[in-house]
Structures are given as C-alpha cells and as structure tokens.
Design a protein around this motif. Structure first.
Motif, mmCIF file in Angstrom:
data_model
loop_
_atom_site.group_PDB
_atom_site.id
_atom_site.type_symbol
_atom_site.label_atom_id
_atom_site.label_comp_id
_atom_site.label_asym_id
_atom_site.label_seq_id
_atom_site.Cartn_x
_atom_site.Cartn_y
_atom_site.Cartn_z
ATOM 1 N N THR A 121 0.929 -1.124 0.095
ATOM 2 C CA THR A 121 -0.038 0.110 0.212
ATOM 3 C C THR A 121 0.714 1.294 -0.066
ATOM 4 O O THR A 121 0.681 2.215 -0.475
ATOM 5 C CB THR A 121 -0.965 -0.012 1.099
ATOM 6 N N SER A 122 2.102 1.067 0.652
ATOM 7 C CA SER A 122 2.813 2.224 0.708
ATOM 8 C C SER A 122 3.556 2.334 -0.749
ATOM 9 O O SER A 122 3.552 3.708 -1.201
ATOM 10 C CB SER A 122 4.169 2.138 1.754
ATOM 11 N N ALA A 123 3.623 1.323 -1.518
ATOM 12 C CA ALA A 123 4.093 1.519 -2.759
ATOM 13 C C ALA A 123 3.025 2.083 -3.854
ATOM 14 O O ALA A 123 3.639 2.888 -4.804
ATOM 15 C CB ALA A 123 4.800 0.363 -3.431
ATOM 16 N N ILE A 124 1.987 1.906 -3.438
ATOM 17 C CA ILE A 124 1.012 2.441 -4.334
ATOM 18 C C ILE A 124 0.988 3.753 -4.173
ATOM 19 O O ILE A 124 0.827 4.551 -5.180
ATOM 20 C CB ILE A 124 -0.486 1.786 -3.696
ATOM 21 N N VAL A 125 0.942 4.271 -2.906
ATOM 22 C CA VAL A 125 1.005 5.793 -3.052
ATOM 23 C C VAL A 125 2.068 6.428 -3.419
ATOM 24 O O VAL A 125 2.037 7.393 -4.229
ATOM 25 C CB VAL A 125 0.925 6.190 -1.404
ATOM 26 N N GLY A 126 3.417 5.910 -3.560
ATOM 27 C CA GLY A 126 4.607 6.228 -4.157
ATOM 28 C C GLY A 126 4.303 6.461 -5.599
ATOM 29 O O GLY A 126 4.927 7.113 -6.164
ATOM 30 N N PHE A 127 3.824 5.401 -6.325
ATOM 31 C CA PHE A 127 3.544 4.946 -7.668
ATOM 32 C C PHE A 127 2.742 6.084 -8.277
ATOM 33 O O PHE A 127 2.988 6.885 -9.007
ATOM 34 C CB PHE A 127 2.964 3.611 -7.970
ATOM 35 N N VAL A 303 10.002 4.653 -5.965
ATOM 36 C CA VAL A 303 8.480 4.158 -5.664
ATOM 37 C C VAL A 303 8.432 4.049 -4.254
ATOM 38 O O VAL A 303 7.464 4.667 -3.550
ATOM 39 C CB VAL A 303 8.214 2.974 -6.410
ATOM 40 N N ILE A 304 9.238 3.339 -3.458
ATOM 41 C CA ILE A 304 9.046 3.157 -2.131
ATOM 42 C C ILE A 304 9.562 4.304 -1.269
ATOM 43 O O ILE A 304 8.681 4.561 -0.495
ATOM 44 C CB ILE A 304 10.228 1.965 -1.690
ATOM 45 N N ALA A 305 10.587 5.033 -1.518
ATOM 46 C CA ALA A 305 10.852 6.281 -0.936
ATOM 47 C C ALA A 305 9.885 7.350 -0.862
ATOM 48 O O ALA A 305 9.321 8.030 0.159
ATOM 49 C CB ALA A 305 12.241 6.649 -1.284
ATOM 50 N N THR A 306 9.420 7.617 -2.160
ATOM 51 C CA THR A 306 8.006 8.458 -2.185
ATOM 52 C C THR A 306 7.269 8.158 -1.591
ATOM 53 O O THR A 306 6.444 8.923 -0.822
ATOM 54 C CB THR A 306 7.997 8.668 -3.935
ATOM 55 N N GLY A 307 6.770 6.779 -1.424
ATOM 56 C CA GLY A 307 5.497 6.416 -0.717
ATOM 57 C C GLY A 307 5.825 6.755 0.594
ATOM 58 O O GLY A 307 4.855 7.223 1.477
ATOM 59 N N LEU A 308 6.917 6.364 1.104
ATOM 60 C CA LEU A 308 7.056 6.574 2.543
ATOM 61 C C LEU A 308 7.131 8.140 2.836
ATOM 62 O O LEU A 308 6.748 8.789 3.930
ATOM 63 C CB LEU A 308 8.795 6.220 2.968
ATOM 64 N N SER A 309 7.630 9.089 1.937
ATOM 65 C CA SER A 309 7.950 10.460 2.234
ATOM 66 C C SER A 309 6.312 11.046 2.089
ATOM 67 O O SER A 309 6.113 11.916 2.826
ATOM 68 C CB SER A 309 8.648 10.913 0.893
ATOM 69 N N LEU A 477 -1.838 -14.328 -4.820
ATOM 70 C CA LEU A 477 -2.141 -12.916 -4.240
ATOM 71 C C LEU A 477 -1.089 -12.623 -3.454
ATOM 72 O O LEU A 477 -0.652 -11.289 -3.603
ATOM 73 C CB LEU A 477 -3.443 -13.283 -3.327
ATOM 74 N N THR A 478 -0.226 -13.537 -2.732
ATOM 75 C CA THR A 478 0.963 -13.133 -2.055
ATOM 76 C C THR A 478 2.042 -12.712 -2.905
ATOM 77 O O THR A 478 2.680 -11.629 -2.607
ATOM 78 C CB THR A 478 1.113 -14.158 -0.992
ATOM 79 N N MET A 479 2.165 -13.638 -3.904
ATOM 80 C CA MET A 479 3.283 -13.074 -4.936
ATOM 81 C C MET A 479 2.916 -11.893 -5.691
ATOM 82 O O MET A 479 3.763 -11.074 -5.880
ATOM 83 C CB MET A 479 3.293 -14.320 -6.050
ATOM 84 N N ALA A 480 1.495 -11.585 -5.694
ATOM 85 C CA ALA A 480 1.315 -10.267 -6.534
ATOM 86 C C ALA A 480 1.625 -9.064 -5.760
ATOM 87 O O ALA A 480 1.870 -8.139 -6.443
ATOM 88 C CB ALA A 480 -0.009 -10.463 -6.961
ATOM 89 N N ILE A 481 1.347 -9.135 -4.306
ATOM 90 C CA ILE A 481 1.676 -7.979 -3.459
ATOM 91 C C ILE A 481 2.863 -7.989 -3.324
ATOM 92 O O ILE A 481 3.516 -6.981 -3.229
ATOM 93 C CB ILE A 481 0.806 -8.550 -2.212
ATOM 94 N N LEU A 482 3.744 -9.158 -3.200
ATOM 95 C CA LEU A 482 5.308 -8.867 -2.962
ATOM 96 C C LEU A 482 5.845 -8.408 -4.275
ATOM 97 O O LEU A 482 6.909 -7.699 -3.957
ATOM 98 C CB LEU A 482 5.697 -10.447 -2.841
ATOM 99 N N LEU A 483 5.449 -8.493 -5.551
ATOM 100 C CA LEU A 483 6.197 -8.170 -6.811
ATOM 101 C C LEU A 483 5.613 -6.891 -7.164
ATOM 102 O O LEU A 483 6.392 -6.393 -8.010
ATOM 103 C CB LEU A 483 6.150 -9.387 -7.835
ATOM 104 N N ALA A 484 4.545 -6.531 -6.736
ATOM 105 C CA ALA A 484 4.108 -5.161 -7.211
ATOM 106 C C ALA A 484 5.063 -4.034 -7.063
ATOM 107 O O ALA A 484 4.910 -3.197 -8.093
ATOM 108 C CB ALA A 484 2.678 -4.844 -6.469
#
Length: 732
Positions: A121-127, A303-309, A477-484
């Motif tokens: 979910t954090s990566a979605i925000v960053g994306f 992507v990860i850093a922007t989501g965190l920010s 589902l787990t793999m999809a969330i992990l690789l998203a």
C-alpha cells in the motif's frame, strides 16, 4: 567555472609531477583544525519527557490533507488486505477440525502477510505520486545566509576514495558560487596505524593543493567511543557552535554541489526543519551482487521512498548519511544515551540514526525526506557475504530499538518506524517458522494416522485436510503483492523516455527487471537463514563488532565461501528431500526456497564476481541512467581517485613513512592532541609494551613484527617513541 577548472587541471598536473610519495611540502600542521566553538550536548532521557521541554513549531507540522489521505490508504488498506488474507488462510486450514499447528500457521501467515501488505500500500502511494508529480525545473538558489559544515566520518577507509569524493564535492559546491557558506571536516575514527598515517598524508597534500582558502580540516579521535554517533557528537560539542547546519556523509557518500546547496537552502527556508534527508542512489558498482542492488535501488527505490515520504510527511526518518541537520537542535536533543546492561541489547545504540530522528522529532523539530532532490549517491556492499556482515550489525541495532520504542514523548509515527525496523529482521525467522510448520502439517496429513472420530460427538469423521484451490489463490495473491513494487518501478521507467533509453531500451529494461527478480528470489531464502541466525545469536547474547566495510572487491576465497554457506546448502538438501518424499506438490511449492538454498555456494561466489557484472554491463543489462550518463561529480571523483591512488598513500607502511619523511613526521607531531597527564600508579599498557619492544628491536622489521596494532598506535601518538624509530636499522 573556468577558474575552477583551471585549479582542477593544476591539481592533477601537480599530482602527476610530485616528488616521490614520501616527500611533502614544508607546511606543518597549523590550521589542521579551526578554533573550537563548543556546544553542550546533554544526554537525553528515554524514560522522562515533559512537553514543555520541546518547542512550539513556527509553522504547521502535521501531515496535511494529502498526508492524511495517504496514511488512510497505507494503513487502512494494509489492514483490509491483512484481514482478507487471514480469512482466506483460515478457510484453507479449517476445512476440517483445526489443530493447534494450523492455528500457529494462521498466526504466522497473518503476521508475515501484514508486513508485505503495508509495503504494497505504501508503494501504491509512491507510484501514484510519481505518476502525477510535477516535472518543473526547480528555481535556482538565490543565496545562503547560513554556514554549513560538510562532515565525513571515516573508519579505516582508503584515502584515495574518501578524499577524492570530498574534493570533488567541494569543487562542485564552489562551481555553484555558494562555496563560502561551507567548511569541510574529515572526522577519523581510524584504528589502523597505516591508514591513520595515509589519512594525514592525503590531508596535508590535498590542503596544500587547495591553497590557503581550503577550509578543509582533519581530526582523528584517540578513542572511537560510541562509534559513528560518538564521532559526530565529538564534532558537535567542539565545533558545532560555529555552524548553523551540518551535512552528514558516509565514507562512500557523494553529492552534487547543487544538491548540497539546495539542502542548505531548504533548511534556511523551513524554521521547523531539524533533519532533511535525501534519497541516495547507488553508483560505481561492478560486481554482480552490487549491480543487482544498484539497478533495484534506481528502478524500485524511488517508488518506495516516495511512498514513505508522502505518508510520513514531517514525521520522517533519518538514515544516518546524505542528510542535513540543524546543529543546535541536534546538540540540544540528540545526545545519545547508553542502554542499561551489556550488549547486544545494552550498551551504546548501534542504529543511532533512527533514535536521533526520534529524539529531535520529540522536541518539536521536523524530520522529512526530499525524494525528488537528485544528486545524492552512495555505494553498496560488493558481495552477499559483505552484505551479511553489515546486516549483522544493523540487525543488532534494530533489535535494540525494542528497548527504545516505548520511550516517553515519542510521536506515534516514530514508534511505527521502530516497529518496522525491528520486524524487518524478525520477519526472517517468522517466515522460516511458517515454512517449517507448513512442512510438519503436510507430513502429518500424509503419514500420521488421522483421528477419524474425536471424543466429541460427531456424525462425521474429522479429516485433517486443506483447501488446495484457496491455497493456490492465496499464494498467487501473496506473490502479486510482493512483486507489485517492482512492477510499479518498471512501469515508471518505461514511460519515462530518458530513463528507458538510459536503461538500454524497453526490451533490456524488462529483461533486467526479470533477471533481478529471479536473482532476488534465489537470494531471499539465503538471507532468510542468515538473518534468522543473526537474530538467534543476538537473543543468545552474542555481540557484534564494528568492522570496516569493503567497498570495491567482492572476490572471496572459494574455501571461505564454502565455510560460510555449507550449512545453507545442507539445509536446502534436507528440505528438498523431505518435501519430495512427502509430496511432489509440496516440493514444487517450496522450490524457490529449496533452489536458493541448494545454490547458496555458487550464488555467493557469483555475487562477488566483477567479471560477471561487467559482462552484463557490456550486453546492456542492469544499466542505470547514472551509469550511462555519469553526473560530472561522479566522473570527477572517479578520476581523482585514480590520481590519489597513484600517490601510494594507502600502500605505505606507517613506520617507513615516519623514517623517510621528516617533514611529514613534524606535521604529524603537530597534529597530535596534548597528551593527558598521567596519574600516579596508572600506566597505559600499550605504551609501556611499545616502549619495551622498541628498546629490544634492532631493525624496523623487528618493530613491525613485534608490535601489535594498538602498540603501533601508541608509538605514533608519542614523539619520544617516534624518535626511537630513527635508531633502528632499515628492513632488509
């Protein structure tokens, strides 16, 4: 700029025409350090905090509307995903009467799934933030009214690397026209006598080339108490009063002048800012393992850093380097306390940066990241074993935070940072436990005679069964969330024309992403076992040291690799045979884990091979924009590193230099701090032993072989003992 480049060329010409490496200009050491301008840095309490001890913000420091929406998406979305995953897992295991092992599997799955859900979910925000961010060029910085110290802590590092990086950063800052606002400090905690002498020689030579306006200073601590945190604290308490801000680097850091100037301007413009962090990208990597990290950091990292920010807002974190800090706020609120008891959970805090961010935020200052500010770089470990060595220290430091997370007055977001850091290492043993329980359950269902009718009345037998269709759907589902997050980074790279071209084109970027994903999947079970072992060692009370990091060469003797990984390979053999004997479907389900462990030795060997990394570079795989079109500061630093390496400072023996270069020896003596007054009845054992061994020695070779490293340091610290070197015969 033309004047600056003239000085650059002059430096290289002078370096090339220097006398032999032992010769130094008669400069001496005056000006090695500026006059002290002290600040008090009281040790902070983790148990007591009064709100009135903090400050009232000048501006609003809340997350704002966008920040609250992002937090809702991240945490409510992760909670919803976790509840859904937990329900599906319950349906998988509750086809029949649920046993305690199945409940344990459900609990472990839920914990592990929540970890990847919040990352998703954090990566979605960053994306989304990166997809719709403004592409406007930032306005130029008009001017700076404050002073900043650029500080580089070093610990047994190659001088050719660190001094080249610092000099290139200084050049880049000078080229912006804002150079007068910055001074430069090399803060040494070095314990190797040869490296210490190399640092001083490089400092004197570099300062001579820079001229009287260098504003370059060097200080070595006699005792590296509290490691890097103590090194920075020593600077703050002695010279921090002369600087509004300090830009903290690592020994492998590199930043453009524009990035540094913009950080200083951002700190000036925000009266509430305590720490402003950049997103360092990885550069200069050539081994296979390091190039994988370099590519991943460039494609997925933003992507990860922007989501965190976005969701952290002003409640951000600090990663210990490539960040600017308000000096007086740091001094007033970031005095690092020791934890009660002995290491690994007691003593000084290894992962001090998280705690410093927590304490300065507690006091009312803000901590945040500028992920879009380019020009911040670092390097990475060259091999899997090098990463594991560094990771062991980080593991201990993060688990220490279990004793800090409940400290008085901390913001809830800060506690979440601590929890994330702790769980980043606990996730490995929990994942391992989940795999083990899964194997036991399958083994039980295949070989243990079921209890068809329990003591409770039932018209139907209790079959210990699973729902295979739901299990497969949950796995997908787990793999999809992990690789998203990887997919998000790939999409952003492909739609950015310049990044796509610099990555070798769409086809090569996609192939590189697939290759990195496969390699990460093979490396993941190895790191799982390594981190599980580290957690177990820490729980059993085993402390880690603080070893200097290798920067370039990832090659390790094959025998050492076998010794480090044979247990991982044996575990893979046992797991594979067990899974195959139980059920072919189980072996297939566990195949990524089994294959990774079976190949632990060859994968680790390949990870440190520069030849493999360079081959992939030649065929256009794992390319990054900074590699295809290197920033000028990177090119300059690499060029200077070659020039500095040719001087031979890093190869020379300290005693030989002291004997053949009397001008340098005088400069070295002038830089020594005053010797403390010895109390009656107290002696320094290293000094006494060094003096006795020097008295017995006839040649330099005798002294070099008889004296321990600490005893050699004692000789270098005492002008009288240094004088005794002259009477020794040269080595044969």
């Amino acid at each position: 700029m033309a004047v600056q480049m003239d000085r650059v060329e002059t430096f290289e010409e002078n370096a090339a025409s220097q006398a032999p490496a032992g010769h130094f200009p008669e400069q001496g050491a005056p000006g090695a350090l500026p006059p002290e301008n002290r600040l008090e840095m009281p040790t902070q309490s983790l148990r007591r905090w009064r709100r009135r001890d903090g400050r009232r913000p000048v501006r609003g420091v809340g997350p704002g509307a966008a920040g609250w929406v992002a937090r809702f998406v991240v945490f409510v979305g992760a909670l919803a995903l976790t509840l859904y995953g937990a329900r599906e897992m319950y349906e998988v295991v509750s086809v029949s009467r649920t046993t305690w092992l199945q409940w344990a599997l459900l609990a472990l799955f839920t914990i592990n799934f929540s970890w990847i859900a919040i990352a998703f979910t954090s990566a979605i925000v960053g994306f989304v933030a990166l997809l719709f961010r403004s592409r406007k060029t930032p306005a130029p910085v008009d001017g700076l009214t404050t002073r900043t110290a650029v500080v580089m802590p070093v610990y047994n590092e190659e001088t050719s690397r660190t001094f080249a990086a610092l000099f290139s950063m200084r050049e880049s800052i000078e080229a912006t026209g804002r150079g007068d606002a910055f001074d430069y400090f090399i803060l040494s905690d070095t314990t190797n006598p040869d490296v210490w002498v190399a640092e001083e020689r490089a400092f004197l030579a570099l300062r001579e080339q820079m001229g009287p306006g260098a504003r370059l200073y060097y200080r070595r601590r006699q005792k590296n108490t509290h490691r890097k945190a103590g090194n920075i604290a020593d600077f703050v308490t002695r010279w921090g009063g002369g600087y509004d801000h300090m830009l903290v680097l690592d020994a492998d850091s590199l930043m453009t002048g524009d990035c540094i100037v913009r950080l200083a301007a951002a700190m000036e413009a925000d009266p509430d800012a305590g720490i402003i962090q950049t997103l360092p990208l990885i550069i200069n990597r050539n081994t296979l393992f390091a190039r994988l990290q370099q590519f991943a950091a460039r494609v997925y990292g933003p992507v990860i850093a922007t989501g965190l920010s976005v969701w952290m807002g002003k409640d951000g974190n600090y990663w210990g380097h490539n960040a600017i800090i308000r000096t007086r706020a740091f001094a007033a609120h970031c005095g690092m306390p020791d934890l009660s008891g002995k290491p690994p959970f007691g003593g000084h805090i290894l992962s001090h940066d998280f705690v410093e961010a927590a304490l300065i935020r507690r006091a009312g200052w803000t901590v945040y990241m500028l992920p879009h500010l380019g020009g911040s770089y670092e390097e990475s470990p060259p091999s899997l074993i090098d990463l594991a060595t560094r990771d062991r220290r980080w593991c201990q430091g993060n688990l220490q935070h279990a004793r800090v997370i409940g400290s008085a007055g901390l913001k809830w977001a800060t506690r979440q940072h601590f929890a994330t850091g702790i769980f980043s290492y606990l996730a490995s043993p929990l994942w391992l436990m989940q795999l083990v329980i899964g194997i036991i359950l399958v083994l039980q269902s295949r070989y243990v005679r079921p209890e068809y009718f329990s003591q409770e009345f039932s018209l139907f037998p209790a079959w210990p069964r699973f729902d295979p269709e739901r299990a497969l759907a949950l796995f997908v589902l787990t793999m999809a969330i992990l690789l998203a997050p990887k997919l998000f980074g790939l999409i952003l790279t492909l739609i950015n024309g310049q990044d796509r071209r610099d990555g070798g084109g769409a086809f090569r970027v996609i192939i590189s992403t697939l290759f990195e994903t496969i390699m990460s999947a093979l490396l993941a079970p190895i790191m799982m076992v390594i981190q599980s072992g580290a957690v177990m060692q820490i729980l059993l009370g085993r402390d880690t040291g603080w070893n200097p990091q290798r920067r370039d060469d990832g090659s390790i003797a094959f025998g050492d690799i076998v010794r480090r990984h044979w247990q991982h390979m044996a575990l893979g053999v046992i797991a594979g045979l067990t899974a195959f004997l139980i059920a072919t479907s189980l072996a297939l389900w566990m195949s990524p884990t089994i294959v990774g462990l079976l190949l632990a030795i060859p994968i680790s060997w390949m990870s440190g091979k520069k030849s493999i990394g360079l081959f992939l570079k030649r065929i256009g795989l794992l390319l990054t924009p900074e590699e295809v079109a290197p920033p000028p500061v990177v090119t300059r630093a690499n060029r200077l590193q070659e020039t500095f390496a040719a001087r031979g400072f890093d190869e020379d023996d300290a005693f030989d230099v002291m004997r053949r270069a009397p001008e340098f020896r005088q400069a070295h003596i002038a830089m020594l701090p005053p010797r403390p007054v010895r109390k009656r009845g107290q002696v320094d054992p290293e000094h006494v032993l060094a003096e006795a061994k020097l008295a017995d020695a006839e040649t330099v070779a005798d002294a070099r072989s008889w004296l321990s490293q600490r005893e050699r340091i004692a000789v270098l610290n005492d002008p009288l003992l240094l004088a005794k070197l002259d009477r020794l015969q040269p080595a044969a």
